[in-house]
Structures are given as C-alpha cells and as structure tokens.
Scaffold this active site. Structure first.
Site, PDB file in Angstrom:
ATOM      1  N   SER A 143       0.881  -1.180   0.021  1.00 11.23           N
ATOM      2  CA  SER A 143       0.197   0.054  -0.047  1.00 11.23           C
ATOM      3  C   SER A 143       0.780   1.450   0.234  1.00 11.23           C
ATOM      4  CB  SER A 143      -1.025   0.079   1.196  1.00 11.23           C
ATOM      5  OG  SER A 143      -1.497   1.164   1.363  1.00 11.23           O
ATOM      6  N   TYR A 170      -2.217  -1.158  10.538  1.00  6.62           N
ATOM      7  CA  TYR A 170      -2.457  -1.381   9.142  1.00  6.62           C
ATOM      8  C   TYR A 170      -1.282  -0.974   8.435  1.00  6.62           C
ATOM      9  CZ  TYR A 170      -4.177  -1.099   4.454  1.00  6.62           C
ATOM     10  OH  TYR A 170      -4.237  -1.264   2.885  1.00  6.62           O
TER      11      TYR A 170
HETATM   12  P1  NAD Z   1     -11.775  -5.567  -0.091  1.00  4.50           P
HETATM   13  O1  NAD Z   1     -12.280  -5.444   1.178  1.00  4.50           O
HETATM   14  O2  NAD Z   1     -12.533  -5.723  -1.041  1.00  4.50           O
HETATM   15  O3  NAD Z   1     -10.920  -6.757   0.182  1.00  4.50           O
HETATM   16  C1  NAD Z   1     -10.076  -7.335   1.268  1.00  4.50           C
HETATM   17  C2  NAD Z   1     -10.350  -8.768   1.270  1.00  4.50           C
HETATM   18  O4  NAD Z   1      -9.732  -9.427   2.488  1.00  4.50           O
HETATM   19  C3  NAD Z   1     -11.886  -9.118   1.953  1.00  4.50           C
HETATM   20  O5  NAD Z   1     -12.817  -9.123   0.584  1.00  4.50           O
HETATM   21  C4  NAD Z   1     -11.780 -10.296   2.451  1.00  4.50           C
HETATM   22  O6  NAD Z   1     -12.126 -11.504   1.689  1.00  4.50           O
HETATM   23  C5  NAD Z   1     -10.293 -10.546   2.669  1.00  4.50           C
HETATM   24  N1  NAD Z   1     -10.066 -10.678   4.119  1.00  4.50           N
HETATM   25  C6  NAD Z   1     -10.053  -9.914   5.395  1.00  4.50           C
HETATM   26  N2  NAD Z   1      -9.768 -10.775   6.526  1.00  4.50           N
HETATM   27  C7  NAD Z   1      -9.634 -12.106   6.263  1.00  4.50           C
HETATM   28  C8  NAD Z   1      -9.390 -13.061   6.772  1.00  4.50           C
HETATM   29  N3  NAD Z   1      -9.322 -13.044   8.085  1.00  4.50           N
HETATM   30  N4  NAD Z   1      -9.488 -14.169   5.990  1.00  4.50           N
HETATM   31  C9  NAD Z   1      -9.480 -14.218   4.671  1.00  4.50           C
HETATM   32  N5  NAD Z   1      -9.737 -13.313   4.189  1.00  4.50           N
HETATM   33  C10 NAD Z   1      -9.702 -11.938   4.541  1.00  4.50           C
HETATM   34  O7  NAD Z   1     -10.761  -4.229   0.105  1.00  4.50           O
HETATM   35  P2  NAD Z   1      -9.574  -4.059  -0.939  1.00  4.50           P
HETATM   36  O8  NAD Z   1      -9.301  -2.796  -0.866  1.00  4.50           O
HETATM   37  O9  NAD Z   1      -9.741  -4.570  -2.472  1.00  4.50           O
HETATM   38  O10 NAD Z   1      -8.306  -4.930  -0.434  1.00  4.50           O
HETATM   39  C11 NAD Z   1      -7.522  -5.528  -1.188  1.00  4.50           C
HETATM   40  C12 NAD Z   1      -6.067  -5.237  -0.529  1.00  4.50           C
HETATM   41  O11 NAD Z   1      -5.747  -4.034  -1.180  1.00  4.50           O
HETATM   42  C13 NAD Z   1      -5.772  -5.349   0.935  1.00  4.50           C
HETATM   43  O12 NAD Z   1      -4.526  -5.996   1.107  1.00  4.50           O
HETATM   44  C14 NAD Z   1      -5.571  -3.731   1.165  1.00  4.50           C
HETATM   45  O13 NAD Z   1      -5.014  -3.515   2.206  1.00  4.50           O
HETATM   46  C15 NAD Z   1      -4.831  -3.390  -0.021  1.00  4.50           C
HETATM   47  N6  NAD Z   1      -5.222  -1.959  -0.417  1.00  4.50           N
HETATM   48  C16 NAD Z   1      -6.342  -1.411  -0.377  1.00  4.50           C
HETATM   49  C17 NAD Z   1      -6.342   0.034  -0.621  1.00  4.50           C
HETATM   50  C18 NAD Z   1      -7.675   0.929  -0.775  1.00  4.50           C
HETATM   51  O14 NAD Z   1      -7.510   1.993  -0.789  1.00  4.50           O
HETATM   52  N7  NAD Z   1      -8.844   0.157  -1.023  1.00  4.50           N
HETATM   53  C19 NAD Z   1      -4.969   0.915  -0.789  1.00  4.50           C
HETATM   54  C20 NAD Z   1      -3.991   0.215  -0.682  1.00  4.50           C
HETATM   55  C21 NAD Z   1      -3.830  -1.071  -0.539  1.00  4.50           C
END
Ligand code: NAD
Ligand code: MG
Length: 299
Positions: free
Chosen positions: A191, A204
């Site tokens: 991230s 985080y």
């Molecule tokens: P999202 O909520 O759609 O996806 C995150 C997923 O993590 C969930 O769908 C869930 O299935 C899974 N998860 C969480 N805890 C879990 C557990 N204990 N066991 C199994 N699965 C679990 O959100 P997203 O933003 O698409 O996140 C995906 C990745 O992107 C993450 O690593 C997040 O940190 C990263 N990210 C997101 C952003 C943003 O702004 N959305 C920015 C930087 C990084």
C-alpha cells in the site's frame, strides 16, 4: 466509463462518483453487495488476450475490491482461478464466481479465515487439488480498521491485523512455493500506507511496511527456484475495505480527492498491473513494488 481498458480518455474524468457520508455505514469485513456508490471491477469492460493462457492462479480476498478485479482479469486472460474469502462474504463470492465462470475457464471459491495457519495450509492443499499446480499466487486479502487514538488501539486488533496481512502471507506463501514451477509469479498487495503512513492506521500501515520488505526479501530467496516476487502498492481505491471502518466515515466523501488525479481509483484500474506482473512480459522484474496511486507516487 470506459468501454474497455484500452479506450483513450482523460483519466481525471474516467469515473464520476457522487458520494455522501450516509453511504459509509458497513460492518467489517465490508461487502461489495452494499457498497455505495458501486465500484468498477472491469466486469463490463476488461478484454483479455491470452496473456495468462493455461496458468493456474490462487488469489486471496478475491470476492470483492481489488481481488475481484484481478480475478476477472486473470480469468479473461485465460487462467484458471481459485480465490479465497471469508464465510460472511458468500454473497460477493458468488457474484465473482459467476463472472469468472462466464470466461470459460475453471474457477473455485474457497471460504475460510487466513488468520489461522492450519486453514492457510488447507487452502493451498485444496487449491493444488483443484488446479494441479500454482503458477500465480496473489496475496491480496487485508484487514484495515481506523483507530484515531493510540490508547484505543487494542492488542487484539493489532494482532489480528498482523495475522491477516503478514502472517497469512508467510503461511500461504511457504505452503504454495512447494507447488510453484519455474516461471511462477508471486504478487503481494502492499500500500501507499507503507511509504506515507496515516495517523490512525498504525497497525495497518506497519503491516504494509512489513509486506514490502517481505516481498523484496522473498524475491531474493526464491529466485533460485525461478520464481519472481513483486508487490503492488495501491493508493486510495474505492472498495468495501474503506467503507467498513478502514476510514472514518466523515472522510469518505473526499476519500482519494487529494491525489494529483483528483479522485479515488477503481479496482479495475489495478488489474492490468497484476496481469503484467503475473505474465512472462515482466520476466526481468522481481523484488519490485509498483505503485498505482493516482500520482501520490512511491519514494
Ligand atoms: P476488500 O475489502 O474488497 O478486500 C479485502 C479482502 O480481504 C476481503 O474481501 C476479505 O475477503 C479479505 N480478508 C480480510 N480478512 C480476512 C481473513 N481473516 N481471512 C480471509 N480473508 C480475509 O478491499 P480491497 O481494498 O480490495 O483490499 C485488497 C487489498 O488491497 C488489501 O490488502 C488492502 O490492504 C489493499 N489496499 C487497499 C487500498 C484501498 O484504498 N482500497 C489501498 C492500498 C492497499
Ligand atoms: Mg470482500
């Protein structure tokens, strides 16, 4: 809205979103099913061209957000896909699975909690049983809960965030590498928070620092097996993660507006970077982190 991922247009106005504070109320983990406004995962737009034909991919957090967009792109590029999600996300997982199967590849969704080591081992074993091998591993699942004050950040949350974001990556990767042939690719979702950590995301942001270092160290460990390891660092992306406690609700109407592009990214805008890192097109790239940040660049 683009007609496919190749249509030339002004990226600042590619997506128009109306957002209000009222839209922001979801329990953790969030659901795409109730995300308002809706996110774009490329379901109507991503066009594949056999860039991953015959590859076997395991993606965590594939039910929604970035993971769903990556799963759709991989499937349309010809890969068979197993994705993992939490049991409470069954509704989102079903939507994703249906879209993947429409691509004519083989796809499976496996529910389970990756903060448990024995489930991580089961997930890899079940994936290998279904897929035969693992050519692409995308460690993408993540937990993010905003806590403004240090005193209010519990040991329980701190440990759970680390277990989900970091320990699971270790457990799944360790089990999966045994089934990965030369040419395979591991992609970890880190991230912008690794490089520009926000107050309120202490647990985080520090997991994302760990993931970046994990990625670079692992790359040097497994290149002797012909496996490449890279990371993707998203900036602010419109997903259920942010609407279910990842950001304070009052910040959501402006979430992402501060980057040079002036808007949050959509999951669909991440997928081509994962496809590139998964495919042989990136054969000379390992131990690298690619930013997809709307201009809030990596150092
Ligand atoms: P999202 O909520 O759609 O996806 C995150 C997923 O993590 C969930 O769908 C869930 O299935 C899974 N998860 C969480 N805890 C879990 C557990 N204990 N066991 C199994 N699965 C679990 O959100 P997203 O933003 O698409 O996140 C995906 C990745 O992107 C993450 O690593 C997040 O940190 C990263 N990210 C997101 C952003 C943003 O702004 N959305 C920015 C930087 C990084
Ligand atoms: Mg989800």
């Amino acid at each position: 809205m683009p007609t496919n991922q190749f249509t030339m247009q002004d990226p600042r106005s590619q997506y128009q979103m109306g957002r209000t504070e009222k839209d922001s109320d979801q329990p953790d983990p969030g659901l795409d099913e109730i995300l308002k406004p809706k996110a774009d995962h490329g379901e109507d737009t991503y066009v594949g061209s056999d860039r991953l034909k015959g590859r076997k991919a395991l993606i965590t957090g594939g039910d929604s957000g970035i993971g769903r967009a990556v799963a759709i792109a991989f499937a349309r590029e010809g890969a068979d896909v197993v994705f993992n999600y939490l049991a409470s996300e069954e509704a989102d997982a079903k939507v994703t699975l249906d879209i993947l199967k429409d691509s004519g590849i083989k796809a499976w969704g496996i529910a389970g909690d990756i903060s448990d080591e024995s489930f991580c081992n089961d997930l890899v074993a079940q994936s290998v049983e279904n897929l035969g091998s693992i050519d692409i591993l995308v460690n993408n699942a993540g937990k993010q809960q905003f806590v403004a004050e240090l005193d209010d950040l519990s040991t329980e949350q701190f440990c759970q965030t680390y277990a989900t974001n970091v320990f699971a990556m270790f457990w799944i990767t360790k089990a999966a590498v045994k089934h990965m042939p030369p040419g395979a690719s591991i992609i970890n979702t880190t991230s912008i928070q690794c490089y520009q950590p926000s107050a309120g995301l202490l647990d985080y942001a520090s997991t994302k620092g760990a993931i970046t270092s994990f990625t670079k160290s692992l790359a040097k460990m497994v290149i002797d097996k012909g496996i490449r390891v890279n990371g993707v660092a998203p900036g602010p992306i419109w997903t259920p993660l942010q609407q279910s406690g990842g950001q304070p609700a009052k910040k959501l109407p402006e979430f992402g507006d501060n980057v040079p592009l002036g808007r949050p990214g959509q999951p669909a805008e991440l997928a081509p970077t994962y496809v590139y890192l998964a495919s042989q097109e990136s054969s000379y790239i390992t131990a690298e982190i690619m930013g997809v940040t709307g201009g809030q660049h990596l150092p």
